[in-house]
Design a protein around this motif. Structure first.
Motif, PDB file in Angstrom:
ATOM      1  N   PRO A   1       2.311 -13.969 -34.068  1.00 60.33           N
ATOM      2  CA  PRO A   1       1.825 -14.862 -32.993  1.00 60.33           C
ATOM      3  C   PRO A   1       0.684 -13.814 -32.637  1.00 60.33           C
ATOM      4  N   LYS A   2       0.031 -14.548 -31.648  1.00 62.26           N
ATOM      5  CA  LYS A   2      -1.180 -13.767 -31.070  1.00 62.26           C
ATOM      6  C   LYS A   2      -0.631 -12.787 -30.066  1.00 62.26           C
ATOM      7  N   PRO A   3      -1.351 -11.508 -29.788  1.00 62.91           N
ATOM      8  CA  PRO A   3      -0.721 -10.604 -28.994  1.00 62.91           C
ATOM      9  C   PRO A   3      -0.242 -10.971 -27.682  1.00 62.91           C
ATOM     10  N   ASN A   4       0.810 -10.702 -27.221  1.00 61.89           N
ATOM     11  CA  ASN A   4       1.209 -11.085 -25.774  1.00 61.89           C
ATOM     12  C   ASN A   4       0.600 -10.132 -24.840  1.00 61.89           C
ATOM     13  N   PRO A   5      -0.499 -10.717 -23.850  1.00 64.07           N
ATOM     14  CA  PRO A   5      -1.315  -9.836 -23.082  1.00 64.07           C
ATOM     15  C   PRO A   5      -0.520  -9.420 -21.993  1.00 64.07           C
ATOM     16  N   PHE A   6       0.547  -9.502 -21.701  1.00 67.11           N
ATOM     17  CA  PHE A   6       1.328  -9.182 -20.461  1.00 67.11           C
ATOM     18  C   PHE A   6       2.546  -8.137 -20.942  1.00 67.11           C
ATOM     19  N   ILE A   7       2.637  -7.763 -22.106  1.00 66.33           N
ATOM     20  CA  ILE A   7       3.482  -6.887 -22.398  1.00 66.33           C
ATOM     21  C   ILE A   7       3.006  -5.443 -21.782  1.00 66.33           C
ATOM     22  N   PRO A   8       3.938  -4.677 -20.977  1.00 63.39           N
ATOM     23  CA  PRO A   8       3.445  -3.529 -20.331  1.00 63.39           C
ATOM     24  C   PRO A   8       3.333  -2.396 -21.450  1.00 63.39           C
ATOM     25  N   GLU A   9       2.404  -1.444 -21.092  1.00 62.15           N
ATOM     26  CA  GLU A   9       2.040  -0.406 -22.033  1.00 62.15           C
ATOM     27  C   GLU A   9       2.385   0.839 -21.277  1.00 62.15           C
ATOM     28  N   ASP A  10       2.276   0.743 -19.918  1.00 65.06           N
ATOM     29  CA  ASP A  10       2.575   1.894 -18.905  1.00 65.06           C
ATOM     30  C   ASP A  10       3.748   1.775 -18.177  1.00 65.06           C
ATOM     31  N   LEU A  11       4.973   2.561 -18.482  1.00 61.44           N
ATOM     32  CA  LEU A  11       6.071   2.104 -17.785  1.00 61.44           C
ATOM     33  C   LEU A  11       6.327   3.300 -16.892  1.00 61.44           C
ATOM     34  N   SER A  12       5.367   3.985 -16.609  1.00 61.42           N
ATOM     35  CA  SER A  12       5.463   5.292 -15.681  1.00 61.42           C
ATOM     36  C   SER A  12       5.773   5.018 -14.202  1.00 61.42           C
ATOM     37  N   LEU A  13       6.218   5.847 -13.484  1.00 60.21           N
ATOM     38  CA  LEU A  13       6.638   5.568 -12.055  1.00 60.21           C
ATOM     39  C   LEU A  13       5.555   6.104 -11.319  1.00 60.21           C
ATOM     40  N   ARG A  14       5.173   5.650 -10.469  1.00 61.09           N
ATOM     41  CA  ARG A  14       3.744   6.052  -9.624  1.00 61.09           C
ATOM     42  C   ARG A  14       4.439   7.469  -8.710  1.00 61.09           C
ATOM     43  N   PRO A  15       3.724   8.371  -8.466  1.00 55.93           N
ATOM     44  CA  PRO A  15       4.209   9.384  -7.651  1.00 55.93           C
ATOM     45  C   PRO A  15       4.540   8.922  -6.238  1.00 55.93           C
ATOM     46  N   LEU A  16       5.588   9.304  -5.716  1.00 57.49           N
ATOM     47  CA  LEU A  16       5.576   9.141  -4.318  1.00 57.49           C
ATOM     48  C   LEU A  16       5.326   9.878  -3.285  1.00 57.49           C
ATOM     49  N   LEU A  17       5.200   9.628  -1.951  1.00 56.97           N
ATOM     50  CA  LEU A  17       4.721  10.580  -1.025  1.00 56.97           C
ATOM     51  C   LEU A  17       6.001  11.333  -0.701  1.00 56.97           C
ATOM     52  N   ALA A  18       5.777  12.692  -0.068  1.00 56.68           N
ATOM     53  CA  ALA A  18       7.072  13.446   0.185  1.00 56.68           C
ATOM     54  C   ALA A  18       7.957  12.456   1.339  1.00 56.68           C
TER      55      ALA A  18
END
Length: 601
Positions: free
Chosen positions: A109-126
């Motif tokens: 099938p055509k590539p799914n454009p919505f599949i996430p590639e970056d599953l990292s958590l963004r850094p939080l403020l202190a």
């Protein structure tokens, strides 16, 4: 039923603290664990399940549960060899494997454009903000954007909701129906992305609110921008709605609006009439939408997208939550503006307002709209101007009296199957509501409601014990302090304050503080005596048009005479029109810069 069954099983397998979550709750995001599971999905571990009638002769074993024919056997080596050969065909690249499969008549099938590639958590403020904060550096038509980075769920997901205010939507009922149909046509056209979106763990919606279109996206944050682009591209491409799409939407809409207008249960009709009476701006009752829909056609939706977002201008306000940084949230808003091609900002938002009820008691008697319905209904609303104290005290009154109302009017007096009493907030008011759907004469049932509150207001004032009050207060406090379990739940805590344009996200916190430190039995008694007894109230009574006779009154019961000074309304359209002209209306702020004066947390 399923929850009960799951909990029963969990009781056998998990410690008490884990019963509700069972096997489903993942407390920590574990990328290493996910990678470990994925690493086991190799050719060596593959199993094949083949089910067909033609295999009956080969299935010489029986399964242990139902005795069905089956067979377990090792995979044939020739199969494994052929599969392995494909994985290293040509130069071993993915393109070589795809070309080989194509030669066999197979394709991916055509590539799914919505599949996430970056599953990292963004850094939080202190010290991350506990409430949404307004983002700066926005340009019209984006009026305000509120953002809070998640620090509780800690999942690589986000939620974004944008309110697109447009005068076209509320200029008349025909425009409202056109907008509703258009938004549903957009959602129907987006079904081409539905499978990909579901598989990728993202979702979208496009719906009509009060004077605005509400566009929501949610799921794994990595590809939310791609999802938003797909949605806006679909919206702007629909200058002419395809006939097939319109036919599907129109068929469902016709049934929905007809059922709402003419076949809603009586208690729902009471609420619809009250909303029609006391709300101004951007909402049209179902019977008017039904009449307007009769003249609709696919061609009448041509150019609606331009009318909504371009010619009349647009104002955008939004809320973004989750694993997303402020700059990323602003980028979503900018993608929305670019995608829709909005260039003209509004100078003032469409009018919205809610009406104060007239002093004293009002009874509004109306005929029902469903000739086959055997029930009447009465809904009582007691109105208080909104403030946190009134909200919390009304909730406490409901905690104290709600179960008693059900027990006496439903269980003991058996007035009907739908019997309940509770409190609700709108943009400008707090209400105590009591609902009864019944086969008894309406004036008798209204008398039973009045008698209940006369007796139980007196119970609160004279008899309510401290321990019962403390129990109700603890129950309310527990509800208020319950932490959200999803981003959608968290958004529900804040979104009302954006819709009513107060941007007062601390409202819930002040409610908790009030219940903890200021709500006392003495104050509740004072509220009942000085406010609940004196507040304006209205009984909306919907009388069945079915010829079936009412249930006879209980032995010795009589229909009480109306008290002196009660106000009686008996027509529909005339009452709505005259009330609109004479009522005091509390407006929702319409200045585009209203958020600039919002509280900062």
């Amino acid at each position: 039923f399923e929850l009960c069954q799951d909990m029963s099983i969990s009781l056998q397998r998990y410690p008490p603290a884990e019963v509700l979550s069972g096997k489903s709750q993942m407390y920590e995001y574990d990328p290493a664990g996910i990678a470990s599971v994925l690493s086991k999905l190799t050719l060596d571990g593959v199993r094949v399940w083949h089910q067909a009638k033609v295999l009956a002769g080969r299935c010489v074993e029986k399964d242990t549960s139902y005795g069905s024919p089956m067979l377990r056997s090792p995979l044939e080596d020739s199969w494994r060899q052929k599969w392995a050969a494909v994985s290293s065909v040509g130069d071993g690249s993915g393109d070589a494997a795809a070309a080989y499969c194509a030669s066999l008549g197979l394709h991916l099938p055509k590539p799914n454009p919505f599949i996430p590639e970056d599953l990292s958590l963004r850094p939080l403020l202190a010290d991350p903000p506990k409430l949404p904060s307004p983002l700066s550096g926005l340009a019209p038509p984006v009026g305000c954007l509120f953002h809070r980075q998640d620090d509780l769920l800690k999942q690589p997901k986000a939620f974004a909701s944008f309110l697109l205010y447009t005068p076209f939507l509320c200029q008349d009922v025909e425009s409202y129906v056109k907008t509703e149909l258009f938004c549903r046509c957009v959602e129907e056209s987006l079904t081409e992305y539905a499978y990909d979106a579901e598989m990728a763990g993202v979702s979208y919606s496009c719906s009509v609110g009060s004077t605005c279109v509400n566009l929501q996206i949610s799921g794994f944050n990595d590809k939310l921008g791609v999802l938003l682009d797909a949605v806006t591209e679909k919206i702007t491409s629909m200058h002419a709605v395809p006939q097939g799409v319109y036919d599907i939407v129109a068929d469902a809409y016709a049934d929905e609006v007809s059922n709402a207008a003419f076949h809603s249960p009586p208690y729902a009709q009471c609420s619809m009439r009250f909303t029609e009476l006391t709300s101004k701006g951007g909402l049209f009752p179902s019977y008017k939408r039904h009449a307007a829909f009769k003249s609709m056609s696919r061609e009448r939706l041509d150019g609606v997208v331009d009318s909504m977002f371009h010619s009349s201008g647009c104002h955008i306000e939004g809320l973004v939550l989750g694993n997303i940084l402020p700059e990323e949230a602003k980028e979503l808003a900018q993608r929305l503006v670019r995608g829709l091609g909005v260039t003209k900002a509004l100078e003032v938002l469409p009018e919205r307002a809610e009406a104060m009820l007239p002093d004293g008691a009002t009874v509004w008697k109306l005929d029902g709209t469903d000739e086959e319905e055997p029930n009447h209904a009465v809904v009582m609303r007691v109105q208080f101007p909104y403030c946190v104290e009134a909200d919390m005290l009304a909730r406490l009154v409901s905690k104290v009296l709600g179960s008693k109302f059900f027990d006496i009017l439903r269980t003991q007096q058996q007035l009907g199957y739908i019997v309940q009493s509770f409190s609700r907030c709108t943009m400008k008011f707090v209400y105590l509501l009591s609902v009864v759907q019944t086969e008894f004469p309406l004036d008798y049932v209204r008398g039973r409601i009045e008698a209940f509150f006369d007796e139980h207001y007196r119970f609160v004032e004279e008899t309510l014990a401290e321990d019962e009050f403390d129990s109700c207060r603890a129950g309310l406090l527990s509800e208020l302090q319950t932490k959200h379990k999803t981003l959608h739940e968290e958004a529900g805590h804040y979104f009302g304050s954006i819709v009513d344009r107060t941007y007062d996200f601390e409202r819930r916190g002040r409610g908790i503080q009030y219940v903890e430190k200021e709500a006392t039995l003495a104050r509740l008694k004072q509220f009942v005596t000085e406010q609940a007894r004196q507040a304006p109230k209205i009984y909306v009574q919907v009388h069945k048009t079915n010829a079936k006779e009412d249930k006879p009154l209980p032995d010795g019961a009589v229909i009480p005479a109306d008290s002196d000074g009660i106000r009686l309304w008996t027509t529909h359209a005339d009452v709505v029109q005259s009330f609109a002209a004479s009522a005091s209306w509390l407006p929702v702020p319409s200045e585009v810069g209203a958020a600039a004066a919002a509280p900062r947390y």
